[in-house]
Design an enzyme around this catalytic site. Sequence first.
Site, PDB file in Angstrom:
ATOM      1  N   TYR A  73       0.832  -1.205   0.000  1.00 42.91           N
ATOM      2  CA  TYR A  73       0.000   0.000   0.000  1.00 42.91           C
ATOM      3  C   TYR A  73       0.870   1.259   0.000  1.00 42.91           C
ATOM      4  CZ  TYR A  73      -4.272  -2.662   0.652  1.00 42.91           C
ATOM      5  OH  TYR A  73      -5.343  -3.508   0.458  1.00 42.91           O
ATOM      6  N   GLU A 102      -7.867  -7.472   5.442  1.00 44.51           N
ATOM      7  CA  GLU A 102      -7.044  -8.531   4.853  1.00 44.51           C
ATOM      8  C   GLU A 102      -6.290  -9.307   5.929  1.00 44.51           C
ATOM      9  OE1 GLU A 102      -4.926  -6.134   2.014  1.00 44.51           O
ATOM     10  OE2 GLU A 102      -6.836  -5.615   1.065  1.00 44.51           O
TER      11      GLU A 102
END
Length: 398
Positions: free
Chosen positions: A98, A140
């Site tokens: 990310y 996640e």
Amino acid sequence: MLSETSTATVRATLPAVGAAIGDITDLFYRNLFEAHPELLRDLFNRSNQASGAQRQALAGSIAAFATQLVENPGTRPDVMLGRIANKHASLGITAPQYTIVHTHLFGAIAEVLGDAVTPEVAAAWDEVYWLMANALIALEERLYAQRGVTAGDVWREWTVASRIEETSDVATFRITPADGASAPAFRPGQYVSVQVELPDGARQIRQYSLTGAPGPECRSFSVKRVRGAGTPEGEVSAHLHARLRPGDRLRVSAPYGDLVLDGSGAPLLLASAGIGCTPILSMLEHLSKEGHPSPVTVVHGDRSPADHALRTDHAALTGKLPDASAHFWYEDPEPGHPAERTGTVDLSGLPLAPGTQAYLCGPLPFMRAVRSQLLEKGVAAADIHYEVFGPDLWLAQD
């Protein structure tokens, strides 16, 4: 929740960002893959990049998330986030990635919008990004923990036990764990990611719904060969059809996916088109084993009976339920097929029990049409669930 200062800034700049989001995502992916070519080679779907579908999906998700933050600050689009998180988990996405995305996404925003990106604007959209990213990272991590794996470590070697030619374009592969360990449990409707090494050395990944569990240590999935002009369109499905045979090894992820039955026992509508029947078959197998007592309406649309993959199973599993009916529409039916089931799916003549939960899978135009018909019949929007094979373009087109 977005801070008050950032909320005002995002609200003021959302039209400009929204108008430029296509250019932003295009530049983002070009810069990302230039800096990290391994991501395009071994993680991102090259076909979706070539078609622009992934860019549309990213643009739609960013715009939808930002709009939700400013228009409904007390809520979060958890359905959208959950769908993305499951897809990411099946790919083995990890938190550090990310940061890489952030670097190139904000570089693209600054380059496309230029002087409009003041420090205040940059800080506000940075807050939007990390609210979305941190929500996905948390989801996640939870999905990885549920599977008992470390973040990103979702892959196992499987052996192809058998191959079944369902139609001229669809093959079913039955696989077993190569190490002899137990096959992971899955919820009906979930999918796995399959990674293959292509002739150019790329390790491309695609998702396929599990169609069932033929045995305690066996899982099955069906692959439709994607036909189109040029490459890389259909490169993985073509590879599997041409080369995968019994005895071959395959890297397969743990099962993920959020299009799963809620177990409430409510009346159900299970609607599919084309290869979208695969998660529906898994649901039907589960419902038949459980003896689901409420009405189940099964709907499917296809080009012809010959193109309807797993047609016999589709009908047989429906027939095992105590209160279920199957309705198949074909654009090119065989002789004797009911005239009212010719063409595209039309729910106008089908009665639905109050409180029906609907599950849809198929091409986006099909699901949009069925959803509209369900809303007209009084089915609540919150009771209509869907699965998309590939990037979720629903938000991008709203």
